[in-house]
Design a protein around this motif. Structure first.
Motif, PDB file in Angstrom:
ATOM      1  N   LYS A  14     -30.896-114.960  72.772  1.00 25.73           N
ATOM      2  CA  LYS A  14     -32.070-114.333  73.380  1.00 25.73           C
ATOM      3  C   LYS A  14     -33.237-115.306  73.435  1.00 25.73           C
ATOM      4  O   LYS A  14     -33.965-115.379  74.437  1.00 25.73           O
ATOM      5  CB  LYS A  14     -32.466-113.075  72.596  1.00 25.73           C
ATOM      6  CG  LYS A  14     -31.517-111.901  72.782  1.00 25.73           C
ATOM      7  CD  LYS A  14     -32.056-110.664  72.076  1.00 25.73           C
ATOM      8  CE  LYS A  14     -31.163-109.469  72.328  1.00 25.73           C
ATOM      9  NZ  LYS A  14     -31.706-108.225  71.721  1.00 25.73           N
TER      10      LYS A  14
ATOM     11  N   GLU B 151     -39.778-102.217  72.354  1.00 25.17           N
ATOM     12  CA  GLU B 151     -38.495-101.707  72.825  1.00 25.17           C
ATOM     13  C   GLU B 151     -37.666-102.796  73.500  1.00 25.17           C
ATOM     14  O   GLU B 151     -36.441-102.754  73.498  1.00 25.17           O
ATOM     15  CB  GLU B 151     -38.717-100.546  73.799  1.00 25.17           C
ATOM     16  CG  GLU B 151     -39.311 -99.302  73.145  1.00 25.17           C
ATOM     17  CD  GLU B 151     -39.469 -98.168  74.127  1.00 25.17           C
ATOM     18  OE1 GLU B 151     -39.170 -98.374  75.321  1.00 25.17           O
ATOM     19  OE2 GLU B 151     -39.887 -97.071  73.702  1.00 25.17           O
ATOM     20  N   ASP B 152     -38.360-103.776  74.082  1.00 25.17           N
ATOM     21  CA  ASP B 152     -37.667-104.858  74.780  1.00 25.17           C
ATOM     22  C   ASP B 152     -37.554-106.118  73.934  1.00 25.17           C
ATOM     23  O   ASP B 152     -37.149-107.173  74.419  1.00 25.17           O
ATOM     24  CB  ASP B 152     -38.410-105.202  76.076  1.00 25.17           C
ATOM     25  CG  ASP B 152     -39.858-105.622  75.820  1.00 25.17           C
ATOM     26  OD1 ASP B 152     -40.375-105.304  74.738  1.00 25.17           O
ATOM     27  OD2 ASP B 152     -40.455-106.255  76.708  1.00 25.17           O
TER      28      ASP B 152
END
Length: 264
Positions: free
Chosen positions: A18, A226-227
């Protein structure tokens, strides 16, 4: 706890993937219980030496922007850990010092406090000002009451919440601490504000946000990401947390930071 241990190889690999896909990683860190072991005396709660060392390395990296987000007063937080190229958010983000701005920012300073709310606030302040069993910390725009007993804290918390219901103040509960502070602002709003400032200043679009914290007050930040990647540092309260991942203690936080810096 039904959460994933972020230092497991597979979870760590997922995190690194990520990070590699983002232009920059915005790393948000609580202080007490996250970077520093929790202490009854807040002034003795220093960050682990290896933690401060690795943060100084990370802040020089082109991959990360570091922000410390704490319930401590800004001035006190900066004394506890000295970073030169990072952001500081004291008092749950009510006072923010960013390394690329000249002045401290007070993003919630325009809120008006009505007379009744002020009166109730003053009542609590006067009640605990000379208390021998509860240490009162006056932050200027808010109060922090440090308890030596969780039972006493729980007892007072119920009274405080009833007293300040429908007022301009909110009551926050932490580890042997109750805080009375202006309503309408929390760590979640603070990290969104800081994120927007960083993205605008450095012309960034694709960022990954990571938040690591151990306290009830960090739950607002977990919900705001949330992301992003949310990591709860366990303590004796063992919260039913919104975070996706967990670490066991501040020593684990240091291990994770070393991994992010490319150290084994």
């Amino acid at each position: 706890m039904n959460k994933k241990y972020i230092l497991d190889v597979n979870n760590l690999d997922l995190l690194k993937r990520k990070i590699s896909k983002a232009e920059r990683t915005l790393l948000f860190l609580d202080y007490d219980g996250t970077l520093a072991p929790f202490k009854a005396d807040p002034l003795s709660a220093f960050a682990l030496p290896e933690t401060e060392k690795i943060l100084k390395k990370l802040e020089k990296s082109t991959n990360y922007y570091i922000s410390l987000v704490s319930g401590r007063k800004l001035k006190e937080l900066k004394k506890m850990i000295n970073l030169s190229h990072s952001n500081y958010a004291g008092s749950h983000g009510l006072e923010i010092d960013m390394f690329f701005t000249k002045e401290v920012i007070y993003p919630h300073q325009n809120q008006k406090i009505d007379v009744l709310s002020k009166k109730k606030y003053q009542t609590i302040k006067e009640r605990f000002l000379k208390s021998e069993s509860v240490e009162l910390e006056d932050k200027g725009f808010g109060l922090a009451l440090h308890f030596n007993s969780e039972e006493k804290q729980s007892e007072e918390e119920k009274k405080f919440k009833a007293l300040f219901e429908n007022t301009a103040y909110q009551v926050l509960s932490g580890r042997k601490i109750l805080e009375i502070r202006p309503a309408g602002w929390d760590k979640g709003k603070a990290i969104n504000y800081i994120s927007d400032q960083i993205k605008a200043h450095f012309n960034l679009d694709n960022v990954l946000r990571i938040y690591i914290g151990d306290d009830r007050t960090d739950e607002d930040a977990f919900k705001a990401l949330e992301d992003g990647v949310t990591v709860y540092v366990q303590n004796e309260d063992d919260l039913n947390t919104e975070a996706e991942f967990y670490l066991e203690d501040p020593a684990d936080t240091a291990k994770l930071l070393k991994k992010l810096a490319g150290e084994s």
